[in-house]
Write an enzyme that holds these catalytic residues in place. Structure first.
Site, PDB file in Angstrom:
ATOM      1  CB  VAL A 137      -0.893  -0.092   1.119  1.00  0.00           C
ATOM      2  CG1 VAL A 137      -1.623   1.308   1.350  1.00  0.00           C
ATOM      3  CG2 VAL A 137      -2.001  -1.269   1.218  1.00  0.00           C
ATOM      4  NE  ARG A 177       9.445  -4.004  -1.761  1.00  0.00           N
ATOM      5  CZ  ARG A 177      10.743  -3.990  -2.411  1.00  0.00           C
ATOM      6  NH1 ARG A 177      11.066  -4.693  -3.573  1.00  0.00           N
ATOM      7  NH2 ARG A 177      11.793  -3.281  -1.843  1.00  0.00           N
ATOM      8  NE  ARG A 192       4.620  -9.522   2.909  1.00  0.00           N
ATOM      9  CZ  ARG A 192       4.438  -8.313   3.048  1.00  0.00           C
ATOM     10  NH1 ARG A 192       4.833  -7.542   4.098  1.00  0.00           N
ATOM     11  NH2 ARG A 192       4.075  -7.538   2.038  1.00  0.00           N
ATOM     12  CE1 TYR A 219      -5.954  -6.865   5.149  1.00  0.00           C
ATOM     13  CE2 TYR A 219      -7.663  -5.599   3.955  1.00  0.00           C
ATOM     14  CZ  TYR A 219      -6.254  -5.663   4.295  1.00  0.00           C
ATOM     15  OH  TYR A 219      -5.625  -4.994   3.977  1.00  0.00           O
ATOM     16  CG  ASP A 260      12.426  -0.458   7.257  1.00  0.00           C
ATOM     17  OD1 ASP A 260      11.383  -0.126   7.895  1.00  0.00           O
ATOM     18  OD2 ASP A 260      12.269  -1.315   6.793  1.00  0.00           O
ATOM     19  N   GLY A 288       6.421   1.801   3.637  1.00  0.00           N
ATOM     20  CA  GLY A 288       6.837   2.379   2.445  1.00  0.00           C
ATOM     21  C   GLY A 288       6.480   3.623   2.305  1.00  0.00           C
TER      22      GLY A 288
END
Length: 521
Positions: A94, A160, A244, A271, A369, A382
């Site tokens: 996202v 991504r 994931r 979800y 990060d 992100g």
């Protein structure tokens, strides 16, 4: 075991600037008007500041730092990356409008993002298949928020790999080169000479690189922490982890149950909420992705902070069944359709936020990060890394010269710390919403299950904010004048907090969202 090819360094020469100096706007063979090739356009650069910037780390935060520093008139002295080539780890991400509004200044990226983002709807289900809410859109795309937005329309999902390649292409088009195979082992600064620097690990004599400003965008456990904080910040377990992956849709569609539920579905992000756990499923035109987040007491084995895809799909299915035996059969079939060697098991670890992101003399500065980790399920890591990049480049521009560049890093830190702290707390809100769901409240008002994307986050313009607040921040640092940030929740009285404090509240049965003062909506 047949391994799915992820986390493998790709061709390091693919994005050499010589290959991208005169290329069409996108990777694909899109034609312009009357069948002609579309033109490639760079944004106008601001006047030169004379500030040299060395960037360590070619992730999204590092690449956006390079791009915005180039646009703001700084000299990008290098982009150092420890991998041997581009690594396309990750799956679906996202990106919130606050992070990508800056793309309005970049014609090529504006075109690419519009073409490649995924216009999925969002839906919420119980683990056993009862519908809760949807289809809907992320709250940042509710109609009332679109009229005055700057920049491109932001779809609910970005692939991504595609988003990252978009940044790599733009870096190459600006004539900038990523230097692969450069592992930085330590950072330093020379206050007298007004320089920061790094020492690169080599088999022979150490390689040293210096610049007016060194940007540490090299992620968790960055060696820059030793210079800035004296030690690495220890992680704390959240009690949760995530499995994931992303893989070709065709593989999943070989299963009859999967075909029956999703073969005719438009792109959708679902979800599935279970007792103390949840599953996110993304079904696109050509890929499927999922992320399963259970409590640690549900799963066997230990997750590590590594994107190494070494988990068997059946392990995930059994973890799901150990927490609840009545999962929808189509969901279990989808999990089992994933190829072996494609699933990452990542612990959701928290790190208390440090106030200082710059070295004592301000010549080394952290973004992304390396400054502030977000767990992969936050939907904000992100975005905040890109906000960092935009803010830092603008603050360096306003600092105006290599001699004063250190003030730019200090002001960047001042503008960002409190906002990021509040954004991190929202990660707890969204995690608790899905793993500790108040079902009585949700069934009375199903819309309350929507993931929280606060207005104070997505309506923010980091470039405009840096221009607005730089003078006040400058006066605060030099003369001690009062300074108040306005980029966090209205009415909130900021105070630092710790992960231990939040988890103590959760253990006491309190909802993080109920403890927030001010308007966090």
């Amino acid at each position: 075991m047949t391994h799915f090819p992820v986390n493998i360094a790709s061709d390091k020469q693919e994005f050499d600037p010589e290959r991208w100096a005169k290329t069409p706007t996108t990777e694909s063979s899109v034609n312009g008007e009357n069948g002609t090739a579309p033109t490639s356009g760079l944004p106008s650069r601001h006047p030169s500041t004379g500030i040299s910037v060395l960037i360590v780390g070619a992730g999204m935060g590092g690449l956006m730092t390079a791009l915005e520093c180039w646009r703001k008139g700084h000299d990008v002295a290098g982009i150092l990356e420890r991998s041997e080539g581009p690594v396309y780890s990750g799956d679906i991400i996202v990106m919130q409008p606050s992070a990508v509004s800056i793309i309005r200044h970049w014609p090529d990226m504006l075109h690419d993002m519009k073409a490649e983002q995924v216009h999925a709807v969002v839906s919420y289900e119980t683990h056993d298949g009862r519908h809760i809410y949807g289809p809907t859109v992320p709250s940042f795309n509710d109609p009332e928020h679109l009229e005055t937005r700057k920049g491109p329309f932001v779809a609910p999902a970005q692939v991504r790999r595609k988003f990252y390649r978009m940044l790599l292409r733009q870096v190459a088009r600006c004539g900038l080169r990523v230097e692969y195979g450069k592992t930085v082992k330590s950072y330093f600064e020379d206050e007298k000479d007004g320089k920061g620097g790094v020492i690169i690990a080599t088999t022979g004599e150490a390689e040293v690189r210096v610049a007016d400003i060194v940007v540490a965008a090299d992620g968790l456990k960055s060696p820059s922490e030793i210079l800035i904080a004296g030690q690495h910040v220890p992680p704390r377990s959240s009690g949760l982890s995530i499995y994931r992956t992303a893989f070709p849709k065709d593989l999943a569609m070989q299963n009859e149950l999967v075909r029956k539920r999703w073969s005719d579905s438009p792109p959708i992000w679902e979800y599935w909420l279970g007792p103390g756990m949840y599953l996110g499923v993304f079904v696109g035109d050509d890929i499927i992705s999922f992320g399963f987040t259970p409590r640690d007491d549900i799963v066997e084995g230990t997750a590590t902070e590594s994107w190494e895809p070494d988990t068997d799909p059946e392990t995930v299915a059994q973890a799901m069944l150990s927490g609840a035996g009545d999962w929808d059969p189509a969901v279990l079939a989808l999990i089992r359709s994933a190829p072996k060697g494609a699933i990452v098991h990542w612990p959701l670890l928290w790190r208390d936020l440090r106030r200082e992101w710059t070295s004592p003399a301000g010549r080394v500065v952290q973004v992304g990060d390396s400054a502030h980790s977000f767990i992969p399920t936050s939907g904000n890591g992100g975005s905040q890394a890109l906000e960092d990049a935009i803010t830092l480049a603008t603050c360096l521009q306003l600092a105006g010269s290599s001699q004063r560049a250190y003030l730019g890093t200090k002001i960047y830190n001042l503008l960002r710390y409190e906002r990021v702290s509040c954004a991190q707390k929202m990660s707890f809100v969204n995690s608790q919403l899905k793993t500790g769901t108040d079902w009585d409240a949700i069934w009375k008002d199903p819309a309350k299950i929507r993931t929280r994307f606060p207005k104070w986050i997505f309506q923010h313009d980091p470039e405009a904010y840096a221009y607005e607040k730089f003078g006040e921040a400058f006066a605060h640092l030099l003369d001690g004048r009062e300074f108040v940030n306005t980029n966090y929740p209205p009415g909130h009285e900021f105070r630092a907090w710790t992960v231990e404090e939040v988890w103590r509240n959760i253990a006491d049965g309190k909802r993080v969202e109920d403890l927030l003062d001010g308007d966090w909506s």
